[in-house]
Design a protein around this motif. Structure first.
Motif, PDB file in Angstrom:
ATOM      1  N   THR A  77       0.840  -1.189   0.000  1.00  0.00           N
ATOM      2  CA  THR A  77       0.000   0.000   0.000  1.00  0.00           C
ATOM      3  C   THR A  77       0.881   1.247   0.000  1.00  0.00           C
ATOM      4  O   THR A  77       2.055   1.199   0.376  1.00  0.00           O
ATOM      5  N   ARG A  78       0.307   2.340  -0.414  1.00  0.00           N
ATOM      6  CA  ARG A  78       1.087   3.566  -0.562  1.00  0.00           C
ATOM      7  C   ARG A  78       1.582   4.114   0.766  1.00  0.00           C
ATOM      8  O   ARG A  78       2.524   4.890   0.803  1.00  0.00           O
ATOM      9  N   ASP A  79       0.909   3.722   1.839  1.00  0.00           N
ATOM     10  CA  ASP A  79       1.337   4.245   3.140  1.00  0.00           C
ATOM     11  C   ASP A  79       2.428   3.385   3.770  1.00  0.00           C
ATOM     12  O   ASP A  79       2.738   3.526   4.948  1.00  0.00           O
ATOM     13  N   ASP A 123       2.448   0.122   4.203  1.00  0.00           N
ATOM     14  CA  ASP A 123       1.980  -1.145   4.777  1.00  0.00           C
ATOM     15  C   ASP A 123       1.779  -2.155   3.631  1.00  0.00           C
ATOM     16  O   ASP A 123       2.189  -1.907   2.500  1.00  0.00           O
TER      17      ASP A 123
END
Lengths: 529, 539
Positions: free
Chosen positions: B90-92, B94
């Motif tokens: 994921t972009r964050d 994670d």
């Protein structure tokens, strides 16, 4: 609560309660009453008519409602009405496929029986496509005017319809039959590309196939939307469009008058709060006022999600059913702009007579597809597509004598707009008016007032959940045996005595009256029709 | 000059499957392959010393177990190694993993949403139920609903009776499922965007449609109904790369006496009196055969190899309008060492499975919007695997082979042909995407092969680079595939048959089209097939 409390009195003088006074509710009520049932229609708003209910745009200017043209009022429903909506064939309205250069294509007769402004080759190509699609729509039409068949319990008369459809396919030759099964679930863009080369015509069919539906012309199954339009019947002729004598505003009173004449009791300003059900049987309703009305038959002519998720006790419905109802996709994509103008608008290159018709801005398939793209992400189209009518030309009472009104159905305007419609509305309205100005120079300087209804406005002002005029997406997976959901297709519900009759049921939306008509027929037949 | 019973055009997996069955039934079969190796889109190629590339198809699961058994492929060296699962980054920073182990899988979903973890059981059950609808259709010839032949009628009745055994509710669900978009379908179960993005990928791989297009829920089945060693829904790597599948087929074919000629490019199908009599190679050589079977796609076969005036007008019109529409590209990369993904825990099994970087439905759909506009996706969807994490035979010790399947990648770029510069820019977009999640990734690259639809068409012969030999939309499935009225492997030219993925049941390294075509040919020749497992009789 005491028995002397007048608000708690139980009135059981009715055989049937119809929830919602839209045109489908009134159609169902009329047919039931004509067959000797004592019927009451309960309508939340101050007047019946549903989406055909008009509103003021500005002092002296009025809109006749959400629909601005009739293209599928069922002939049997029309017969129930006292209004003469069956105008002469000469009154069929043309469709003008507007081109930015002022050289338009004008479709006349039933969906372009003849077309002005195109090459002879293109005319031949369009005629071939039209013939093919009209034939295929004719096959589908057999299933629109009857209750959807029940899977696993096909009845004799269903078999008749299926055999009839099969026979008409076979008599046309094997190739036609094969082509039907090949094309049925195709996208409209591939079909248009296969036949046509004129972008104006391709844009028009792409627009007509996707109006009111959350699909772009390149989405598989989008051809169904065009079939749906072509099955519409007026004047006993398919694929036609007109405005009834007296304008669209004459529709709501006509439905109301027909109901009253049949002996239906109409109660407006009465909001139903609950449907009373006990151990699987619906027995009546409780109004917001607390008054209880009982009847052995309850017909809900409002959105299926409102019916089951708001009015019914979830304890009376099983979880699988509630989940299926919650999953009905019903988020509108169309906005309606009404303009009050100080003079009639002049669209460049459109003859005065053709201004009475339907004017469509959809330059090409790509235009419609690119207009659709942002709607997937909760954004409105920066370059929208739309169909325009000038309602005051058919009904001068809608505007002052020197003025005019304009109505535009504009796509795509998603219900769930990122950032909300409050801030989005002025920007979208400006885009629409700028677009109109390009086709009708001087129009913006003639605007007295403008009135934009977004899907959210339609939801609040017309009690249309999601602002969806079909009461649920008209897509392949929500049709026939799955409309609105399988366990409630064919107008019955898991609750005995409760029936559905809105556009959320088969065959779907548009001012057709068919869901109401077919629901009432089913009830009257004792479940056999 | 020797005359063969059957001349097979193309040595892809379906051509080889058909050839095996025909040879085993006692026919003398010759397979002609234009490349210097057989395999079509299922190959392992050593493009840089020491590394084997699965340079087209890259994972194995759909191949029908009945065919593996009939043709004794394990005996001829085929071994499929199932992998554990995979992950979406994921972009964050994670990730969300998937595991073949049910409980681990649920626990991982619950990390994002308890509700979605609950829903997963319902989802898996419903999709499996849909697979049960389609599986019996795979190994049967699609009946023609407009034929009055007793065989078509009885087959229709048979299928009707079989489906009649399902409950009305299940059948209604199936009608919905076949026409829904994968996005709408997932919305009915899940609330977390990244979970939906992970599950949606199977609805779009190889397809020129976005996850929000109706019909993509059906494509999901094409990726869900596979199995590895009886474990339904599992995916695996063929040991030695996907070429191991076709090498085993070739070996089985030769073992039963068949002949393969590589470097033999077929230019025309010869006909006499309207009947196929053999083929002419690009070098002018004539090869005669009683029957000709084409493993090439329907467009290539009829628009390039057969005289157009020998064909009915409506047929050729349909072939011209058959949708191929390539939508994918591929990067095959030799790596100096295993890339690191800091988001993953140490020793995570996910690295051995399929890895993705598209964490929302919107990003996935926008990647498709680029394709519609005639561009490759600026933010592409990548299905990345490193088979050498489970199969060390494909690279030197400590080094790795990585396969990146990329969507969307159009057959033409803004209406013109691809140039080498376009191809390199495309590759850079993909590598940048990976490098964002794997520091130092670029430095590990030893060699890279970039394939756009242009390269796929040129090498494998798939028109427009479409990996399924034609879109899997309703108008091109079952009795409509490839052309209504010609969906039973026969063509308007007597003696000429089709056996590739352009025919029912379509693409994926499944082998079913080849097997079904062989069954029809043997039926026409009134020959009994040797060891041909019957189609699924049990739904």
């Amino acid at each position: 609560m005491t028995s002397s409390d007048p608000a708690r009195n139980t009135a059981s003088a009715f055989d049937a309660i119809v929830i919602g006074g839209g045109h489908n509710g009134l159609t169902a009520a009329t047919l039931l009453a004509q067959n000797g049932r004592k019927v009451v229609v309960l309508e939340t708003a101050a007047a019946v008519g549903g989406a055909t209910r008009g509103y003021d745009i500005h002092p002296g200017y009025r809109s006749a409602g959400l629909a601005h043209i009739v293209n599928r009022l069922d002939p049997d429903v029309a017969k129930l009405l006292t209004l003469d909506v069956r105008t002469s064939p000469g009154a069929l309205l043309p469709t003008v496929a507007l081109s930015p250069d002022g050289k338009h294509a004008v479709l006349r007769g039933a969906y372009g029986e003849t077309i002005d402004g195109i090459s002879p080759d293109e005319a031949k190509a369009f005629a071939a496509m039209r013939k093919k699609l009209m034939f295929q729509a004719g096959i589908l039409k057999r299933f629109l005017k009857r209750r959807p068949p029940e899977i696993g319990k096909i009845r004799l008369n269903d078999l008749g319809a299926i055999a009839g459809a099969g026979l008409s396919l076979i008599t046309k030759g094997r190739e036609e039959g094969r082509d039907f099964l090949r094309m049925l679930l195709m996208n409209v863009a591939d079909v248009a590309d296969e036949y046509l080369s004129d972008d104006r015509l391709k844009g028009l069919v792409a627009f007509d196939a996707t109006l009111g539906i959350h699909l772009g012309p390149r989405s598989p199954t989008s051809l169904l939307g065009l079939y749906y339009r072509l099955t519409g019947e007026t004047n006993d002729k398919s694929a036609t469009q007109y405005v009834p004598r007296g304008g669209m505003g004459a529709l709501a009173p006509a439905f109301e008058k027909a109901a009253t004449a049949a002996g239906v009791t109409i109660r407006t300003g009465m909001s139903v709060a609950r449907i009373i059900a006990d151990r699987g049987t619906a027995t009546g309703v409780i109004l917001a006022s607390g008054v209880q009305v009982t009847a052995p038959i309850i017909v809900s002519a409002i959105h299926p999600q409102a019916t089951f998720l708001k009015l019914c006790d979830s304890g009376e419905l099983d979880t699988g059913f509630v989940r299926a109802v919650s999953n009905i996709r019903s988020k509108g994509n169309v906005a309606k702009l009404d303009l009050a103008l100080d003079r009639p608008p002049a669209f460049t290159g459109v003859s005065p007579a053709d201004h009475r018709g339907r004017l469509v801005i959809a330059r090409s398939i790509a235009h419609v597809e690119n207009a659709f793209n942002p709607a997937k992400y909760g954004e409105f189209s920066p370059d929208p597509v739309m169909e325009i009518t000038l309602p005051s030309l058919a009904d001068p009472a809608l505007a002052p004598s020197d003025g005019a009104t304009l109505s535009a159905l504009v796509e795509f305007a998603p219900y769930d707009l990122k950032g909300g419609w409050e801030s989005g509305k002025p920007a979208f309205q400006k885009i629409i008016i700028d677009t109109l100005e390009r086709y009708a120079p001087g129009l913006s300087s003639s605007i007295v007032a403008s009135h934009l209804l977004t899907p959210v406005d339609m939801e609040t002002q017309y009690s249309l959940p999601g602002g969806h005029w079909h009461h649920g997406e008209l897509q392949a997976d929500q049709l026939l045996v799955n409309r609105p959901v399988n366990a409630s297709a064919g107008y019955t519900t898991p609750l005995a005595g409760l029936y559905l009759a809105s556009a959320g049921s088969h065959p779907g939306g548009g001012i057709s009256g068919l869901p109401g008509l077919l629901a009432a027929r089913h009830i009257l037949s004792g479940g056999r029709a | 000059m020797k005359k063969y019973d059957v001349v097979m055009i193309g040595g892809g997996h379906n051509g080889l499957v058909a050839a095996c069955y025909l040879q085993r039934a006692g026919l003398d079969v010759l397979v002609l392959e234009k490349n210097d190796w057989v395999g079509g889109a299922a190959t392992s190629r050593e493009l840089t010393p020491g590394f084997l590339y699965s340079n087209c198809s890259y994972v194995c699961s759909l191949f029908r177990p009945e065919i593996m058994r009939d043709l004794e492929l394990p005996k001829h060296g085929l071994q499929v190694i199932a992998y554990e699962g995979g992950a979406v980054f994921t972009r964050d920073g994670d990730y969300i993993a998937s595991y073949r182990d049910h409980d681990s899988h649920r626990r991982e979903f619950a990390r994002y949403s308890k509700r979605d973890a609950e829903a997963y059981d319902r989802y898996a059950r419903d999709v499996t139920r849909q697979c049960r609808f389609i599986q019996p259709l795979l190994m049967r010839t699609a009946p023609d609903p407009f034929s009055f032949k007793p065989r078509d009628i009885s087959e229709l009745l048979y299928l009707g009776r079989k489906f009649g055994e399902f409950s009305a509710h299940d059948m209604a669900q199936t009608l919905r499922f076949w026409t829904m978009s994968i996005s709408d379908f997932l919305d009915e179960y899940f609330e977390t965007d990244v979970i939906k993005a992970y599950l949606a990928l199977s609805g779009i791989i190889g397809t020129a449609l976005g996850p929000m297009s109706p019909g993509t829920a059906y494509v999901l089945l094409h990726h869900y109904m596979g199995e590895v060693d009886g474990s339904v829904g599992a995916w695996g790597y063929a040991r030695g790369g996907m070429g191991a599948v076709t090498q085993a087929l070739a070996s089985s074919f030769r073992a039963s006496g068949g002949t393969i000629r590589t470097g033999a490019d077929v230019a025309r199908v010869m006909t006499r009196g309207g009947r196929a009599t053999g083929v002419i190679l690009a070098n002018g050589e004539e090869v005669r055969g009683n029957l000709v079977v084409s493993n090439a796609d329907v467009k290539r076969t009829f628009l390039k190899l057969v005289e157009e005036d020998a064909l009915p007008e409506t047929f050729i019109h349909r072939v011209k309008h058959f949708k191929m529409r390539g939508s994918s590209g591929k990067l095959n990369i030799a790596l100096d060492s295993l890339p690191e993904f800091p988001a993953l825990p140490k020793n995570s099994s996910c690295i051995r499975g399929d890895l993705h970087f598209t964490d929302s439905m919107e990003r996935m759909e926008r990647a498709y919007d680029d394709w519609k506009a005639g561009r490759y996706s600026a933010d592409p969807f990548i299905d990345m695997v490193i088979p050498t994490t489970l199969d060390p035979t494909m690279a030197p010790p400590g080094k790795h082979f990585m396969s990146c399947f990329v969507q969307y990648c159009p057959p033409q770029i803004e209406g013109r042909d691809w140039t080498d510069a376009d191809r390199d820019a495309f590759a850079d977009t993909v590598v940048s995407q990976i490098a964002d999640y794997s520091p130092g990734f670029r430095d590990r690259i030893l060699h890279m092969e970039v394939r756009t639809p242009r390269e796929i068409e040129a090498e494998v012969g798939l028109t427009e680079g479409n990996i399924f030999q034609g879109e899997l939309t309703f108008d091109q499935l079952l009795f409509n595939r490839p052309v209504p009225g010609y969906a039973q492997y026969r063509t308007p030219v007597p003696g000429l048959y089709l056996c590739g993925s352009s025919t029912h049941p379509g693409g994926g390294v499944m082998g079913a089209p080849g097997r079904n075509a062989a069954a029809e040919i043997l039926r026409d020749m009134k020959l009994k097939p040797a060891e041909m497992s019957p189609a699924h009789d049990v739904i």
